[in-house]
Motif scaffolding. Structure first.
Motif, PDB file in Angstrom:
ATOM      1  N   PRO A 216      -6.708  33.408 -58.844  1.00 27.66           N
ATOM      2  CA  PRO A 216      -6.631  33.857 -57.442  1.00 27.66           C
ATOM      3  C   PRO A 216      -7.015  32.769 -56.448  1.00 27.66           C
ATOM      4  CG  PRO A 216      -7.719  35.502 -58.811  1.00 27.66           C
ATOM      5  CD  PRO A 216      -7.562  34.283 -59.662  1.00 27.66           C
ATOM      6  N   SER A 217      -7.912  31.852 -56.843  1.00 30.07           N
ATOM      7  CA  SER A 217      -8.360  30.816 -55.915  1.00 30.07           C
ATOM      8  C   SER A 217      -7.272  29.798 -55.608  1.00 30.07           C
ATOM      9  CB  SER A 217      -9.585  30.095 -56.488  1.00 30.07           C
ATOM     10  OG  SER A 217      -9.239  29.399 -57.675  1.00 30.07           O
ATOM     11  N   THR A 218      -6.283  29.660 -56.516  1.00 30.36           N
ATOM     12  CA  THR A 218      -5.204  28.704 -56.281  1.00 30.36           C
ATOM     13  C   THR A 218      -3.892  29.384 -55.947  1.00 30.36           C
ATOM     14  OG1 THR A 218      -4.636  28.625 -58.630  1.00 30.36           O
ATOM     15  CG2 THR A 218      -6.262  27.038 -57.851  1.00 30.36           C
ATOM     16  N   ALA A 219      -3.682  30.580 -56.516  1.00 29.77           N
ATOM     17  CA  ALA A 219      -2.385  31.245 -56.339  1.00 29.77           C
ATOM     18  C   ALA A 219      -2.080  31.518 -54.874  1.00 29.77           C
ATOM     19  CB  ALA A 219      -2.347  32.543 -57.139  1.00 29.77           C
ATOM     20  N   THR A 220      -3.103  31.866 -54.107  1.00 29.11           N
ATOM     21  CA  THR A 220      -2.863  32.228 -52.712  1.00 29.11           C
ATOM     22  C   THR A 220      -2.412  31.042 -51.861  1.00 29.11           C
ATOM     23  OG1 THR A 220      -5.228  31.908 -52.286  1.00 29.11           O
ATOM     24  CG2 THR A 220      -4.481  34.153 -52.764  1.00 29.11           C
ATOM     25  N   SER A 221      -2.668  29.810 -52.308  1.00 34.39           N
ATOM     26  CA  SER A 221      -2.301  28.635 -51.510  1.00 34.39           C
ATOM     27  C   SER A 221      -0.913  28.107 -51.853  1.00 34.39           C
ATOM     28  CB  SER A 221      -3.329  27.515 -51.720  1.00 34.39           C
ATOM     29  OG  SER A 221      -3.328  27.081 -53.070  1.00 34.39           O
ATOM     30  N   ILE A 222      -0.263  28.670 -52.837  1.00 35.88           N
ATOM     31  CA  ILE A 222       1.057  28.219 -53.267  1.00 35.88           C
ATOM     32  C   ILE A 222       2.123  29.179 -52.740  1.00 35.88           C
ATOM     33  CG2 ILE A 222       2.564  27.748 -55.246  1.00 35.88           C
ATOM     34  CD1 ILE A 222       0.319  25.776 -55.081  1.00 35.88           C
ATOM     35  N   PRO A 223       3.047  28.715 -51.911  1.00 34.07           N
ATOM     36  CA  PRO A 223       4.161  29.590 -51.509  1.00 34.07           C
ATOM     37  C   PRO A 223       4.990  29.965 -52.737  1.00 34.07           C
ATOM     38  CG  PRO A 223       4.018  27.647 -50.085  1.00 34.07           C
ATOM     39  CD  PRO A 223       3.101  27.399 -51.242  1.00 34.07           C
ATOM     40  N   ILE A 224       5.175  31.253 -52.951  1.00 31.20           N
ATOM     41  CA  ILE A 224       5.837  31.721 -54.167  1.00 31.20           C
ATOM     42  C   ILE A 224       7.268  32.125 -53.848  1.00 31.20           C
ATOM     43  CG2 ILE A 224       5.770  33.395 -56.054  1.00 31.20           C
ATOM     44  CD1 ILE A 224       2.742  33.619 -55.540  1.00 31.20           C
ATOM     45  N   PRO A 225       8.249  31.384 -54.346  1.00 26.50           N
ATOM     46  CA  PRO A 225       9.649  31.703 -54.049  1.00 26.50           C
ATOM     47  C   PRO A 225      10.123  32.935 -54.805  1.00 26.50           C
ATOM     48  CG  PRO A 225       9.523  29.869 -55.584  1.00 26.50           C
ATOM     49  CD  PRO A 225       8.109  30.185 -55.188  1.00 26.50           C
ATOM     50  N   ASP A 226      11.130  33.574 -54.264  1.00 27.27           N
ATOM     51  CA  ASP A 226      11.769  34.704 -54.935  1.00 27.27           C
ATOM     52  C   ASP A 226      12.848  34.145 -55.857  1.00 27.27           C
ATOM     53  OD1 ASP A 226      12.990  37.001 -55.767  1.00 27.27           O
ATOM     54  OD2 ASP A 226      13.824  37.542 -53.806  1.00 27.27           O
ATOM     55  N   THR A 227      12.639  34.287 -57.165  1.00 29.35           N
ATOM     56  CA  THR A 227      13.576  33.700 -58.127  1.00 29.35           C
ATOM     57  C   THR A 227      14.443  34.745 -58.821  1.00 29.35           C
ATOM     58  OG1 THR A 227      11.922  33.809 -59.901  1.00 29.35           O
ATOM     59  CG2 THR A 227      11.996  31.790 -58.569  1.00 29.35           C
ATOM     60  N   THR A 228      14.402  35.985 -58.353  1.00 31.29           N
ATOM     61  CA  THR A 228      15.119  37.055 -59.057  1.00 31.29           C
ATOM     62  C   THR A 228      16.631  36.882 -59.027  1.00 31.29           C
ATOM     63  OG1 THR A 228      15.037  38.412 -57.043  1.00 31.29           O
ATOM     64  CG2 THR A 228      13.284  38.742 -58.671  1.00 31.29           C
ATOM     65  N   SER A 229      17.138  36.126 -58.071  1.00 30.58           N
ATOM     66  CA  SER A 229      18.592  35.958 -57.972  1.00 30.58           C
ATOM     67  C   SER A 229      19.072  34.615 -58.516  1.00 30.58           C
ATOM     68  CB  SER A 229      19.049  36.106 -56.519  1.00 30.58           C
ATOM     69  OG  SER A 229      18.455  35.111 -55.694  1.00 30.58           O
ATOM     70  N   LEU A 230      18.161  33.839 -59.088  1.00 31.40           N
ATOM     71  CA  LEU A 230      18.572  32.559 -59.661  1.00 31.40           C
ATOM     72  C   LEU A 230      19.421  32.780 -60.913  1.00 31.40           C
ATOM     73  CD1 LEU A 230      15.354  30.333 -59.498  1.00 31.40           C
ATOM     74  CD2 LEU A 230      17.286  30.375 -57.911  1.00 31.40           C
ATOM     75  N   PRO A 231      20.320  31.845 -61.224  1.00 27.42           N
ATOM     76  CA  PRO A 231      21.060  31.930 -62.486  1.00 27.42           C
ATOM     77  C   PRO A 231      20.164  31.561 -63.657  1.00 27.42           C
ATOM     78  CG  PRO A 231      21.607  29.901 -61.350  1.00 27.42           C
ATOM     79  CD  PRO A 231      20.734  30.690 -60.413  1.00 27.42           C
ATOM     80  N   ILE A 232      20.702  31.685 -64.872  1.00 27.37           N
ATOM     81  CA  ILE A 232      19.932  31.290 -66.045  1.00 27.37           C
ATOM     82  C   ILE A 232      19.765  29.776 -66.066  1.00 27.37           C
ATOM     83  CG2 ILE A 232      20.721  33.266 -67.391  1.00 27.37           C
ATOM     84  CD1 ILE A 232      22.468  31.165 -68.972  1.00 27.37           C
ATOM     85  N   PHE A 233      18.825  29.314 -66.868  1.00 24.09           N
ATOM     86  CA  PHE A 233      18.523  27.893 -66.991  1.00 24.09           C
ATOM     87  C   PHE A 233      19.223  27.399 -68.262  1.00 24.09           C
ATOM     88  CE2 PHE A 233      14.408  30.192 -65.935  1.00 24.09           C
ATOM     89  CZ  PHE A 233      14.828  30.490 -64.643  1.00 24.09           C
ATOM     90  N   SER A 234      20.482  27.094 -68.138  1.00 20.02           N
ATOM     91  CA  SER A 234      21.352  26.918 -69.300  1.00 20.02           C
ATOM     92  C   SER A 234      21.076  25.602 -70.026  1.00 20.02           C
ATOM     93  CB  SER A 234      22.816  26.971 -68.846  1.00 20.02           C
ATOM     94  OG  SER A 234      23.679  27.139 -69.932  1.00 20.02           O
ATOM     95  N   ASP A 235      20.678  25.722 -71.295  1.00 20.10           N
ATOM     96  CA  ASP A 235      20.433  24.558 -72.136  1.00 20.10           C
ATOM     97  C   ASP A 235      21.409  24.574 -73.302  1.00 20.10           C
ATOM     98  OD1 ASP A 235      19.425  26.746 -73.472  1.00 20.10           O
ATOM     99  OD2 ASP A 235      17.350  26.051 -73.518  1.00 20.10           O
ATOM    100  N   ASN A 236      20.948  24.324 -74.505  1.00 18.57           N
ATOM    101  CA  ASN A 236      21.817  24.463 -75.675  1.00 18.57           C
ATOM    102  C   ASN A 236      21.525  25.730 -76.454  1.00 18.57           C
ATOM    103  OD1 ASN A 236      19.296  23.569 -76.724  1.00 18.57           O
ATOM    104  ND2 ASN A 236      20.323  22.835 -78.576  1.00 18.57           N
ATOM    105  N   VAL A 237      20.337  26.309 -76.253  1.00 20.62           N
ATOM    106  CA  VAL A 237      19.932  27.485 -77.023  1.00 20.62           C
ATOM    107  C   VAL A 237      20.732  28.710 -76.609  1.00 20.62           C
ATOM    108  CG1 VAL A 237      18.027  29.035 -77.593  1.00 20.62           C
ATOM    109  CG2 VAL A 237      17.613  26.586 -77.384  1.00 20.62           C
ATOM    110  N   ILE A 238      20.723  29.016 -75.311  1.00 17.99           N
ATOM    111  CA  ILE A 238      21.369  30.245 -74.847  1.00 17.99           C
ATOM    112  C   ILE A 238      22.881  30.225 -75.087  1.00 17.99           C
ATOM    113  CG2 ILE A 238      21.852  31.648 -72.804  1.00 17.99           C
ATOM    114  CD1 ILE A 238      19.021  31.005 -71.856  1.00 17.99           C
TER     115      ILE A 238
END
Length: 369
Positions: A216-238
């Motif tokens: 909590p002491s650090t989380a509040t100072s970091i702007p947290i982006p909304d990532t729910t609409s991001l695409p997958i992080f495509s590598d070789n596994v998926i």
């Protein structure tokens, strides 16, 4: 840590929020090496991502907290790091035994081996990124990311939205070639940006107030982006998993090598879709992985882009499913996000022994996955 956390939490106490942000940024920067999975397992029993996590942890623990060359995670420290330091921290050898040119009974150590290229890619990636940071006045990568998050927060406020994740991705990709995961295939641009997307989502997971790992002491100072609409992080596994599941059909693909790269999924899909045995983790002996089919950079981008599209179709289809007798399940289906699909596919590929045995294609050298 949840199955969807992507393994970004570290058992460390950080002096500041930016220090932890810097470590997550370096972890994301170095999140590659899939083509060396078999060699890494043979060397130390860990896969690519687990090796990178261990390396970043070692870099942190062996560094001073002050900026400068002695802090290996600072911009200056990144510019000075050597392949010998990387190999030592990873506990891998950069030498092979070879016969002496004039003394047949004597062998000598020569620079080489299956992991030399991987270690050199890590070293050059750290050095080049560090140089960019130094030249632009940033003490470390975390400071750059923090600035991008603040810009994303201001842009979001203007639109009445949370910090805009896409803006952080754009700024990161534009600034650092090591995040610039893109190519041209048949005259068409293909944008994947796996590591930059991973970075933004890792920040959201790590610092969101609902995270059990968040401080909590650090989380509040970091702007947290909304990532729910991001695409997958495509590598070789998926992409490989989607082929084995029969979701990606390569039978009529324009690239001939892709069409025959994997075994016919029809032969294994029924087994893969059955429930895992409850004793599977303890009853199945772990076997070191073998390299899957070798694909070119262009073939890899085709497959990775197809996986992104396939997962978008999966999520869209899930939202249309009606479950009249189970409204809770219906709500869950409608709430599924692409990063959650990514996290589940990646986690189950590691956790289920029969899935671990499935071949994953290999492309190297690359610093993008």
């Amino acid at each position: 840590m949840t199955r969807l956390s992507h393994g970004v939490a570290m058992p460390l106490k950080f002096p500041s929020a930016v220090a932890e942000l810097n470590l997550i940024a370096i972890l994301s920067l170095l999140n590659f090496g899939s083509g060396y999975r078999a060699a890494l397992h043979a060397a130390n029993g860990r896969g690519a991502y687990d090796n990178i996590r261990a390396l970043v942890l070692s870099l942190y623990l062996t560094s001073s907290e002050e900026p400068g060359p002695s802090n290996l995670l600072s911009a200056q420290g990144m510019t000075k790091i050597t392949r010998e330091q990387i190999a030592g921290l990873m506990n891998v050898s950069l030498h092979v035994e070879a016969p002496h040119p004039t003394m047949p009974a004597v062998t000598i150590g020569q620079l080489g081996g299956p992991l030399l290229e991987f270690v050199e890619l890590i070293t050059s990636t750290l050095q080049s990124t560090g140089n960019i940071l130094v030249n632009n006045g940033y003490p470390d990568l975390g400071s750059f990311v923090m600035e991008a998050l603040e810009d994303a927060k201001r842009a979001g406020i203007k639109k009445g939205l949370p910090p805009i994740a896409e803006l952080v991705v754009e700024k990161t990709v534009r600034a650092f070639p090591a995040f610039r995961d893109m190519a041209e295939v048949n005259g068409q641009p293909v944008y994947i940006f796996k590591k930059a997307l991973f970075l933004v989502h890792a920040i959201a997971l790590r610092f969101q107030p609902s995270s059990t790992d968040a401080d909590p002491s650090t989380a509040t100072s970091i702007p947290i982006p909304d990532t729910t609409s991001l695409p997958i992080f495509s590598d070789n596994v998926i992409p490989s998993m989607l082929v084995h599941f029969g979701i990606l059909d390569l039978s009529s693909v324009a690239f001939a090598k892709l069409a025959s790269a994997f075994p016919d999924p029809k032969l294994i899909v029924p087994t893969l879709l059955s429930a895992a045995r409850s004793d599977s983790k303890t009853s199945v002996k772990f076997e070191p992985p073998e390299d899957g089919p070798q694909l070119s950079v262009e073939e890899s981008y085709v497959l990775r882009a197809a996986a992104i599209n396939a997962c978008e179709i999966i999520v869209a289809a899930a939202k249309e499913i009606e479950v009249p007798d189970d409204k809770e399940k219906e709500r869950w289906l409608r709430s599924i996000t692409l990063p959650e699909i990514d996290g589940w596919l990646w986690a189950v590929a590691k956790d289920r022994p029969d899935y671990r045995k499935l071949s994953r294609y290999v492309t190297k050298p690359t610093i993008f996955f």
